[in-house]
Design an enzyme around this catalytic site. Structure first.
Site, PDB file in Angstrom:
ATOM      1  N   THR A  67       0.950  -1.084   0.023  1.00 27.57           N
ATOM      2  CA  THR A  67       0.081   0.064  -0.053  1.00 27.57           C
ATOM      3  C   THR A  67       0.856   1.295  -0.014  1.00 27.57           C
ATOM      4  OG1 THR A  67      -1.907  -1.099   0.923  1.00 27.57           O
ATOM      5  CG2 THR A  67      -1.698   1.412   1.248  1.00 27.57           C
ATOM      6  N   THR A 114      -0.557  -3.533   9.534  1.00 28.33           N
ATOM      7  CA  THR A 114      -0.128  -4.809   8.976  1.00 28.33           C
ATOM      8  C   THR A 114      -0.070  -5.719  10.231  1.00 28.33           C
ATOM      9  OG1 THR A 114       1.400  -6.299   7.798  1.00 28.33           O
ATOM     10  CG2 THR A 114       2.073  -3.868   8.628  1.00 28.33           C
ATOM     11  N   ASP A 142       1.786  -8.368  10.502  1.00 33.56           N
ATOM     12  CA  ASP A 142       2.947  -8.798  10.382  1.00 33.56           C
ATOM     13  C   ASP A 142       4.151  -8.147  11.081  1.00 33.56           C
ATOM     14  OD1 ASP A 142       2.084 -11.201   8.901  1.00 33.56           O
ATOM     15  OD2 ASP A 142       3.103 -10.571   6.948  1.00 33.56           O
ATOM     16  N   GLU A 144       4.518 -18.513   8.415  1.00 33.00           N
ATOM     17  CA  GLU A 144       4.006 -19.288   6.987  1.00 33.00           C
ATOM     18  C   GLU A 144       5.259 -19.055   5.971  1.00 33.00           C
ATOM     19  OE1 GLU A 144       1.443 -16.717   4.644  1.00 33.00           O
ATOM     20  OE2 GLU A 144       1.706 -15.028   6.003  1.00 33.00           O
ATOM     21  N   ARG A 190      -6.276 -12.860  11.305  1.00 30.32           N
ATOM     22  CA  ARG A 190      -6.228 -11.333  10.692  1.00 30.32           C
ATOM     23  C   ARG A 190      -7.446 -10.833  10.798  1.00 30.32           C
ATOM     24  NH1 ARG A 190      -4.749 -11.207   4.061  1.00 30.32           N
ATOM     25  NH2 ARG A 190      -6.885 -11.843   4.175  1.00 30.32           N
TER      26      ARG A 190
END
Length: 330
Positions: A70, A96, A98, A197, A253
């Site tokens: 973004t 985010t 993360d 992940e 999320r």
């Protein structure tokens, strides 16, 4: 004040996404909802057409909420605005889970994600206790950085292995992960493994690299891979075991923001508005050493923020889990 639906797609006429006027009544309760009120999208859009839309709408401030993708888009929009000589401020707000935006201590959404991930880790630990030689394997989000896995594991301190993208590991061999996991099971008869992940991507044999519409590398599924390799190895050696695989990624999320995240989001918004109204542009609201900062967007997207494997956070993880410092063979 208008809300643009589905990210930068909403600035492209061909998608015909709805434009929402964000009235006081409409936004009164959005802090109680999870996920994204305006929606999101992936993929690059034509910058000139997005700026055409901003010009037609007579927009004077554009707030871009998201991660590094973004922010890269926001900077591209700013450059086109500058080229045209328009008076439109572009402000970035880091959002985010993360927590991987460089030069920013934490981003909105991270603490909420860690809170929910910690609950899942605790429940997974309970599952691991429920069967002999049971391995509970939890996959969490973290494409290039393992902050959620590391922080949530520290919050609960029941994980025995935390695998993150920053720390490569071997599967086999005397110092490999499978050997360490079996040793743990032989001693305690249960184990909890938390994997981000993006961890272990070097273990996959692949010649081609796939990318999503935004240009990000599509990682192979390390969770399913580890589940299958653990089963394959222990079955081949007649080692009794049970595996419970848990992938709560999208649940983590989409949760509503917790109290601290809600407060943090409000402060980010206030600072972004003040800076943009004052004429600042091409910036992202940062947070560093407990102070709010204004950072030029290009500085924040040069690289991803990652766990310092020689820093305090990772050493705390190693102490909490008891896992080997290295699971790489000589």
């Amino acid at each position: 004040i208008f809300g643009i639906k589905y990210g930068y797609e909403g600035l492209i006429p061909k998608y015909n996404h709805e434009l929402i006027e964000l009235t006081t009544e409409m936004v009164a309760d959005i802090d109680l909802q999870g996920g994204t009120f305006l929606g999101s999208s992936r993929g690059q859009q034509e910058v000139d057409k997005m700026v055409d839309t901003l010009e037609i709408m007579n927009v004077n401030i554009l707030f871009c909420i998201g991660g590094d993708g973004t922010l890269r888009g926001a900077h591209a929009i700013h450059e086109e605005i500058e080229r045209r000589g328009l008076k439109i401020s572009v402000a970035g707000i880091p959002k985010t889970i993360d927590n991987d935006i460089d030069l920013i201590q934490k981003s909105f959404g991270f603490e909420s994600a860690v809170s929910v991930a910690a609950e899942i880790i605790n429940n997974a630990h309970n599952e691991a206790h429920g069967a002999y030689n049971c391995v509970a394997l939890v996959k969490l989000m973290g494409r290039d950085s393992g902050f959620i896995a590391a922080s949530a594991s520290l919050a609960v301190q029941e994980a025995n292995f935390v695998l993150v993208p920053e720390v490569p590991f071997d599967l086999y061999g005397p110092r490999g992960f499978l050997k360490a996991l079996r040793t743990r099971l032989e001693k305690r008869h249960h184990a909890l493994v938390v994997v981000a992940e993006g961890a272990g991507q070097e273990l996959f044999e692949t010649e081609s690299v796939e990318r999503d519409p935004s240009g990000n590398i599509i990682h192979k599924d390390i969770g399913i891979f580890l589940r299958d390799k653990i089963k394959e190895e222990f079955t081949a050696k007649n080692f009794p075991h049970t595996i419970k695989y848990i992938d709560p990624s999208y649940i983590v999320r989409s949760v509503p923001a917790n109290a601290n995240d809600s407060k943090f989001c409000n402060l980010l918004a206030q600072n972004a508005v003040h800076a943009a109204v004052a004429g600042k542009t091409d910036f992202v609201i940062g947070y560093w050493n407990d102070d709010f900062t204004l950072i030029p967007i290009p500085m924040t997207v040069r690289k991803r923020k990652k766990i310092d494997v020689k820093g305090e956070l990772w050493w705390n993880v190693l102490e909490a889990t008891g896992q080997p410092v290295s699971m790489k063979n000589p």
